[in-house]
Design an enzyme around this catalytic site. Sequence first.
Site, PDB file in Angstrom:
ATOM      1  N   ASP A  36      10.845  34.033 -34.902  1.00  0.00           N
ATOM      2  CA  ASP A  36      10.486  33.713 -33.526  1.00  0.00           C
ATOM      3  C   ASP A  36      10.157  34.913 -32.648  1.00  0.00           C
ATOM      4  OD1 ASP A  36      10.554  30.908 -33.685  1.00  0.00           O
ATOM      5  OD2 ASP A  36      12.734  30.977 -33.759  1.00  0.00           O
TER       6      ASP A  36
ATOM      7  N   ASP B 136       6.394  25.227 -37.086  1.00  0.00           N
ATOM      8  CA  ASP B 136       6.421  26.006 -35.839  1.00  0.00           C
ATOM      9  C   ASP B 136       5.914  27.436 -36.046  1.00  0.00           C
ATOM     10  OD1 ASP B 136       8.456  24.125 -36.443  1.00  0.00           O
ATOM     11  OD2 ASP B 136       9.598  24.627 -34.662  1.00  0.00           O
TER      12      ASP B 136
ATOM     13  N   THR C 267      12.854  17.843 -43.438  1.00  0.00           N
ATOM     14  CA  THR C 267      12.871  18.046 -41.978  1.00  0.00           C
ATOM     15  C   THR C 267      14.185  18.679 -41.561  1.00  0.00           C
ATOM     16  OG1 THR C 267      12.307  17.049 -39.857  1.00  0.00           O
ATOM     17  CG2 THR C 267      13.916  15.858 -41.190  1.00  0.00           C
TER      18      THR C 267
ATOM     19  N   TRP D  62       2.604  21.638 -32.586  1.00  0.00           N
ATOM     20  CA  TRP D  62       2.450  23.024 -33.067  1.00  0.00           C
ATOM     21  C   TRP D  62       1.225  23.140 -33.985  1.00  0.00           C
ATOM     22  CZ3 TRP D  62       4.896  25.227 -29.574  1.00  0.00           C
ATOM     23  CH2 TRP D  62       6.273  25.225 -29.356  1.00  0.00           C
TER      24      TRP D  62
ATOM     25  N   SER E 191      16.595  19.172 -30.142  1.00  0.00           N
ATOM     26  CA  SER E 191      16.785  18.712 -31.517  1.00  0.00           C
ATOM     27  C   SER E 191      17.786  17.566 -31.564  1.00  0.00           C
ATOM     28  CB  SER E 191      17.275  19.857 -32.406  1.00  0.00           C
ATOM     29  OG  SER E 191      17.482  19.365 -33.719  1.00  0.00           O
TER      30      SER E 191
HETATM   31  N1  GLY Z   1      10.494  26.228 -32.696  1.00  0.00           N
HETATM   32  C1  GLY Z   1      11.611  25.425 -32.455  1.00  0.00           C
HETATM   33  C2  GLY Z   1      11.285  24.103 -31.910  1.00  0.00           C
HETATM   34  O1  GLY Z   1      10.149  23.729 -31.732  1.00  0.00           O
HETATM   35  O2  GLY Z   1      12.233  23.382 -31.626  1.00  0.00           O
END
Ligand code: GLY
Length: 401
Positions: free
Chosen positions: A119, A184, A244, A260, A372
Amino acid sequence: MKNTIWTGLGLGLSLWVIVGCKPVRPTHDFLADNIKFAANQYKAQMEELEKSDKICIPRTVKPDGNMQYASIGWDWTAGFYPGSLWYLYNLTEEEYWKSLAEKYTEALEKMQYNTSHHDVGFIIGCSYMNGIRMGGEEKYKPVVVQAAKSLSTRFRPVAGVIQSWNTQKGWQSERGWKCPVIIDNMMNLELLFEATRLSGDSTFYNIAVSHADKTLKNHFRKDGSSYHVVDYDPETGEVRSRSTAQGYADESAWARGQAWVIYGYTMCYRYTHNPAYLKQAERTYNFIFTHTNMPEDLVPYWDYDALNIPNEPRDVSSAAITASALYELSSATRYAGYKETADLIMASLASSAYRAELGDNQGFLLMHSVGSIPHGNEIDVPLNYADYYFLEALKRKRDME
Ligand code: GLY
């Protein structure tokens, strides 16, 4: 055939407007209204932040209603807030935002050396890279190049991909992965392309192209949707599994992952002019905008296959990322239908269903995003990256018009 489908989709969306269903096309003062709102909302938030003698970067709102700040040491979201300040500087042309954008960007200086996850592309890209683009900050160039070097340490040459996550610690260590790559990761390639442009060193460009090509080959289903995680064997390059982490199921279409894809492959086309990248962005666009679970207001549920649709949380961040991407896709393809879709998404996001009232929402612009759900984190909350891509989309829309 291709054009028929997409033109048809464009006409379908236009029809919604004509018959009066939501969303409605933005009015002529849409940009001015949203820029003014964003500046006022962030100014009030900033006044609170600046009361502290520490640098605090807003990330989201906690279940108790208090602000959750991003950790400046490692947090993947830490670059979005300084990035939003750069967009506000660009959109308002007020010097007030420039000095703050510099201050919050430079708080992330140590992140250029972070090799512990992929990241660093998001973190340094949204802050320093935007500082070069919108603030003319020449002195940021070496930081972008160093961050690209850090990201390149995660390239696994046999598999031809950048490893997204480490697997020794935390919940990732429980999944049996060797070299997990998440969709991502496409977003982090922009840092590599820019680093080659700034330094003349083609190593970064070649890594980015290798990653984009392998992802094209291994991450997609026949219907154009993307898996979230593909695990590679770094010694043989074989794909070990497709699964996933943040979606509803291994075979489901996690909403932000699809966003993304559209953004990531359109961005890769900008640097390479490889039509295969544009085609993938269009295939995934076609998948989501013809999906029976895409709501009328074009703000998706957190996963297109979530079990209890329509009683599932929406993910505003996915909509904002997609809108921003579609302005670029529209320019790249010269197909106005993508801009029409982006405009409709933006109209929804700017409506009272998703845009906060001035002074509410802990100073964030947009409500109702999802971090999430499988991890029980950040469900139906504001997120700094939803705001970032909303501001970016405002800039792209303004620049196009
Ligand atoms: N890159 C982490 C997310 O999209 O949650």
